[in-house]
Design a protein around this motif. Sequence first.
Motif, PDB file in Angstrom:
ATOM      1  N   GLU A 290       0.801  -1.227   0.000  1.00  0.00           N
ATOM      2  CA  GLU A 290       0.000   0.000   0.000  1.00  0.00           C
ATOM      3  C   GLU A 290       0.837   1.282   0.000  1.00  0.00           C
ATOM      4  O   GLU A 290       0.318   2.355  -0.313  1.00  0.00           O
ATOM      5  N   GLY A 291       2.109   1.175   0.364  1.00  0.00           N
ATOM      6  CA  GLY A 291       2.912   2.388   0.525  1.00  0.00           C
ATOM      7  C   GLY A 291       3.500   2.957  -0.744  1.00  0.00           C
ATOM      8  O   GLY A 291       4.042   4.074  -0.743  1.00  0.00           O
ATOM      9  N   GLN A 292       3.419   2.224  -1.854  1.00  0.00           N
ATOM     10  CA  GLN A 292       4.061   2.658  -3.090  1.00  0.00           C
ATOM     11  C   GLN A 292       3.571   4.035  -3.551  1.00  0.00           C
ATOM     12  O   GLN A 292       4.345   4.853  -4.045  1.00  0.00           O
ATOM     13  N   SER A 293       2.277   4.286  -3.408  1.00  0.00           N
ATOM     14  CA  SER A 293       1.702   5.532  -3.927  1.00  0.00           C
ATOM     15  C   SER A 293       1.650   6.649  -2.884  1.00  0.00           C
ATOM     16  O   SER A 293       1.118   7.726  -3.154  1.00  0.00           O
ATOM     17  N   LEU A 294       2.193   6.405  -1.699  1.00  0.00           N
ATOM     18  CA  LEU A 294       2.114   7.383  -0.611  1.00  0.00           C
ATOM     19  C   LEU A 294       3.402   8.191  -0.488  1.00  0.00           C
ATOM     20  O   LEU A 294       4.480   7.736  -0.877  1.00  0.00           O
ATOM     21  N   LYS A 295       3.281   9.386   0.078  1.00  0.00           N
ATOM     22  CA  LYS A 295       4.444  10.207   0.378  1.00  0.00           C
ATOM     23  C   LYS A 295       5.056   9.734   1.697  1.00  0.00           C
ATOM     24  O   LYS A 295       4.449   8.969   2.440  1.00  0.00           O
ATOM     25  N   SER A 296       6.253  10.235   1.990  1.00  0.00           N
ATOM     26  CA  SER A 296       7.008   9.753   3.139  1.00  0.00           C
ATOM     27  C   SER A 296       6.224   9.832   4.450  1.00  0.00           C
ATOM     28  O   SER A 296       6.127   8.851   5.188  1.00  0.00           O
TER      29      SER A 296
END
Length: 300
Positions: A237-243
């Motif tokens: 799920e983290g691929q499209s999220l910012k840091s």
Amino acid sequence: MRLTIHAGAHKTATTSIQDWLTRTSKPLCEQNVYYIEPRKLNENAVIEGFHNTCIDNRFLAPKKFMKIVSELGIEQPIRNILVSHESILSYANMLPREIKYGFYGSMANSARCLNTLSNQFETTVVFYVRRQDHFLASVYLQYIMRGNICISFDQYTKRVSYRNVSWLYLLDTLQSALPDVKICVLPYENIQRGTENFLTDFLAACGVDWNERFSSIPLLKSNESISQASLEQLLTEGQSLKSLERRGLANELRKKFPMPQYDKSNVLTDTFSKQVVDYFKDENRELFEKWMPDFIDFCY
């Protein structure tokens, strides 16, 4: 006057040691040993100054440090000033985009500042090392939890040159840059003998005698890992999220999949570990024989 600098490495219980030193500051003072916390160095821009490439900074950063010492307000002669900060030698050089510069890419700037301080103090640098494959796995998981990266462990390690995790090369380079500074090296794996033995050896390297009052102050675990379920969901799920969003997700997943109810994340494979251990086998033998002969039983 002695200056003892505990300089890491990262992921070798440094934060736990710093917390323990803060909680033992009173019995340390009774031995005329004064601990300067990392926040003091950060607030006064000492660490940032150690890594500044400006040539004048070899004097500016030590001057800032001496200002902190003068503000301790101690009347009697100081026997030992103890400092602990894992970024003294390594400053923001552990992220994948900077890996080409090495984990200690700005060490030359730090060495210039330390040489200046060594003119005013009898200086000792205490440095922990850790088996390289375990070190890389721990660094990777920390950056996953902080939201700095969202790539697989295999992708991460492909960006790392093994030369950048050569403790022998690092220590020999540091000694050449700091000929008048004593360097004490300890294996992180010594913690397997128990925390009291671990702390006793650490204090001995710092020139501090063990005090029975220290026994009542436990070494606490500071940095929690994440479960395998959390890691797998983060990578999905983290691929499209910012840091910052990834960091928030990591915190949520740690609550949803807490340890020990869920298995601790394990990114190491037997193949990768064997590859790393075989690569460093001869070099690590030399590392222990030269820098840690008393701990040869821990040789990787």
